[in-house]
Design a protein around this motif. Structure first.
Motif, mmCIF file in Angstrom:
data_model
loop_
_atom_site.group_PDB
_atom_site.id
_atom_site.type_symbol
_atom_site.label_atom_id
_atom_site.label_comp_id
_atom_site.label_asym_id
_atom_site.label_seq_id
_atom_site.Cartn_x
_atom_site.Cartn_y
_atom_site.Cartn_z
ATOM 1 N N CYS A 11 49.981 36.186 39.686
ATOM 2 C CA CYS A 11 48.754 36.544 40.001
ATOM 3 C C CYS A 11 47.836 36.876 38.834
ATOM 4 O O CYS A 11 48.229 37.418 37.941
ATOM 5 N N ARG A 12 46.532 37.114 38.923
ATOM 6 C CA ARG A 12 45.494 37.311 38.205
ATOM 7 C C ARG A 12 45.120 38.790 38.836
ATOM 8 O O ARG A 12 45.137 38.921 40.102
ATOM 9 N N PHE A 13 44.409 39.638 37.985
ATOM 10 C CA PHE A 13 43.869 40.932 38.422
ATOM 11 C C PHE A 13 42.370 41.064 38.232
ATOM 12 O O PHE A 13 42.070 40.480 36.837
ATOM 13 N N ALA A 14 41.691 41.734 39.034
ATOM 14 C CA ALA A 14 40.291 41.803 38.758
ATOM 15 C C ALA A 14 39.887 43.141 38.994
ATOM 16 O O ALA A 14 40.264 44.020 39.528
ATOM 17 N N VAL A 15 39.113 43.801 38.087
ATOM 18 C CA VAL A 15 38.664 45.160 38.365
ATOM 19 C C VAL A 15 37.068 44.861 38.622
ATOM 20 O O VAL A 15 36.375 44.493 37.806
ATOM 21 N N ASP A 16 36.732 45.747 39.736
ATOM 22 C CA ASP A 16 35.281 45.529 40.105
ATOM 23 C C ASP A 16 34.719 44.107 39.965
ATOM 24 O O ASP A 16 33.845 43.816 39.231
ATOM 25 N N ASP A 17 35.555 43.278 40.485
ATOM 26 C CA ASP A 17 35.453 41.646 40.666
ATOM 27 C C ASP A 17 35.073 40.849 39.326
ATOM 28 O O ASP A 17 34.486 39.869 39.424
ATOM 29 N N GLU A 18 35.605 41.678 38.288
ATOM 30 C CA GLU A 18 35.757 40.855 37.258
ATOM 31 C C GLU A 18 37.230 40.695 36.702
ATOM 32 O O GLU A 18 37.915 41.734 36.543
ATOM 33 N N PHE A 19 37.541 39.494 36.334
ATOM 34 C CA PHE A 19 39.159 39.305 35.905
ATOM 35 C C PHE A 19 39.360 39.986 34.566
ATOM 36 O O PHE A 19 38.482 40.083 33.749
ATOM 37 N N ASN A 69 38.795 55.654 39.318
ATOM 38 C CA ASN A 69 38.080 55.175 40.246
ATOM 39 C C ASN A 69 38.097 53.478 40.429
ATOM 40 O O ASN A 69 37.319 52.958 41.134
ATOM 41 N N ASP A 70 38.799 52.904 39.583
ATOM 42 C CA ASP A 70 38.721 51.315 39.785
ATOM 43 C C ASP A 70 39.092 50.865 41.092
ATOM 44 O O ASP A 70 40.019 51.699 41.458
ATOM 45 N N GLU A 71 38.482 49.975 41.457
ATOM 46 C CA GLU A 71 38.782 48.946 42.489
ATOM 47 C C GLU A 71 39.541 47.874 41.947
ATOM 48 O O GLU A 71 38.848 46.982 41.223
ATOM 49 N N ILE A 72 40.677 47.554 42.212
ATOM 50 C CA ILE A 72 41.802 46.439 41.627
ATOM 51 C C ILE A 72 42.000 45.299 42.470
ATOM 52 O O ILE A 72 42.727 45.949 43.489
ATOM 53 N N SER A 73 41.609 44.238 42.233
ATOM 54 C CA SER A 73 42.115 43.287 43.268
ATOM 55 C C SER A 73 43.301 42.378 42.429
ATOM 56 O O SER A 73 43.232 42.130 41.275
ATOM 57 N N VAL A 74 44.446 42.196 43.227
ATOM 58 C CA VAL A 74 45.570 41.285 42.865
ATOM 59 C C VAL A 74 45.502 39.925 43.393
ATOM 60 O O VAL A 74 45.242 39.778 44.907
ATOM 61 N N ILE A 75 45.267 39.143 42.604
ATOM 62 C CA ILE A 75 44.507 37.707 43.184
ATOM 63 C C ILE A 75 45.817 36.581 43.128
ATOM 64 O O ILE A 75 45.986 36.057 41.663
ATOM 65 N N PRO A 76 46.345 36.191 44.025
ATOM 66 C CA PRO A 76 47.478 35.004 43.656
ATOM 67 C C PRO A 76 46.612 33.927 43.475
ATOM 68 O O PRO A 76 45.421 33.797 43.334
ATOM 69 N N PRO A 77 47.527 32.798 42.984
ATOM 70 C CA PRO A 77 46.987 31.612 42.708
ATOM 71 C C PRO A 77 45.940 30.915 43.663
ATOM 72 O O PRO A 77 46.532 31.163 44.941
ATOM 73 N N SER A 78 44.786 30.434 43.300
ATOM 74 C CA SER A 78 43.974 30.033 44.346
ATOM 75 C C SER A 78 44.618 28.808 45.221
ATOM 76 O O SER A 78 45.521 27.905 44.558
#
Lengths: 77, 170
Positions: free
Chosen positions: A47-55, A65-74
């Motif tokens: 996975c890639r990780f993004a904070v507030d919509d930026e990798f 207060n970060d919003e962290i997205s855990v992004i599997p391979p596209s």
């Protein structure tokens, strides 16, 4: 921090949830998630990780207060 | 000299549409939006849902996106390609939600004075969308099973989740 997960990760985690743990970096977050769901480890490692919509990279310092997205391979297209 | 260049190649070629759509992609309408009298070449790529995958019959796909990131990334990829290949018009739109077999899941339209640039830019845009943009397909098969499918697996080759093997470089 708020965590959002996507696609196959939802087989292991709620699609979004709050974490109160004291995690300093994305590496710590990844280890924490893998500890919660050992079966997700192989996928988390892809996975890639993004904070507030930026990798961000694994050494990124997490803020409370970060919003962290855990992004599997596209797999679009 | 700089002024002349920008007059010849206006910087804004992207067609102002939403990069994500939760309803059917209207290829004819999108083509008409992208139409441009300065373009001698218009390339339309439609990525469509195959009726089979890994030896099983596919009924439909369900696409999930990280919508805010995916929208921004698609717009930025199209903008970059438009500048790099001096396109007169360019657009890309990707489906979210349920897409039946035979339907279009993603469309990329590139327009340029001559076909070489339109083809090259089109391949570049679709390749980067497929590998990089946070969109995922879940395949639903006729036997009732489902599977998150077809992940970008470049990391196995490059060792880095952010390094991809692109067709347009081949």
């Amino acid at each position: 921090m708020k965590i959002k997960v996507f696609a196959a990760l939802k087989d292991y985690f709620d699609k979004d949830f709050l974490l109160e743990e004291n995690l300093k970096t994305i590496t710590d977050l990844k280890a924490h998630l893998a500890q919660q769901q050992p079966k997700a480890l192989a996928l988390l490692n892809l996975c890639r990780f993004a904070v507030d919509d930026e990798f961000v990279d694994l050494s990124h310092l997490i803020h409370e207060n970060d919003e962290i997205s855990v992004i599997p391979p596209s797999s679009g297209g | 000299m700089k002024m002349m260049k920008s007059a010849l190649f206006p910087q804004v070629a992207e067609v102002n549409i939403s990069p994500l759509s939760d309803i059917d992609l209207d290829l004819v309408q999108l083509l008409s939006l992208a139409h441009d009298p300065k373009a001698g070449a218009v390339v339309l790529f439609s990525g469509e849902v195959r009726d089979n995958s890994i030896g099983k019959t596919v009924n439909y796909l369900d696409y999930e996106a990280h919508e805010s990131m995916a929208s921004k990334m698609i717009a930025s990829i199209v903008e970059e390609a438009a500048k790099r290949w001096h396109l007169t018009k360019a657009l890309a739109q990707h489906r979210t939600g349920k897409v039946m077999s035979g339907e279009s899941a993603v469309v990329v339209i590139t327009c340029s004075p001559h076909r070489k640039e339109a083809y090259a830019a089109n391949r570049y845009i679709i390749d980067r969308i497929k590998h990089e943009v946070p969109i995922w397909k879940c395949e639903y098969f006729s036997d009732g099973t489902k599977e998150w499918g077809g992940n970008c697996s470049c990391q196995k080759i490059t060792g880095d989740a952010n390094k991809h093997v692109y067709e347009f470089e081949g």
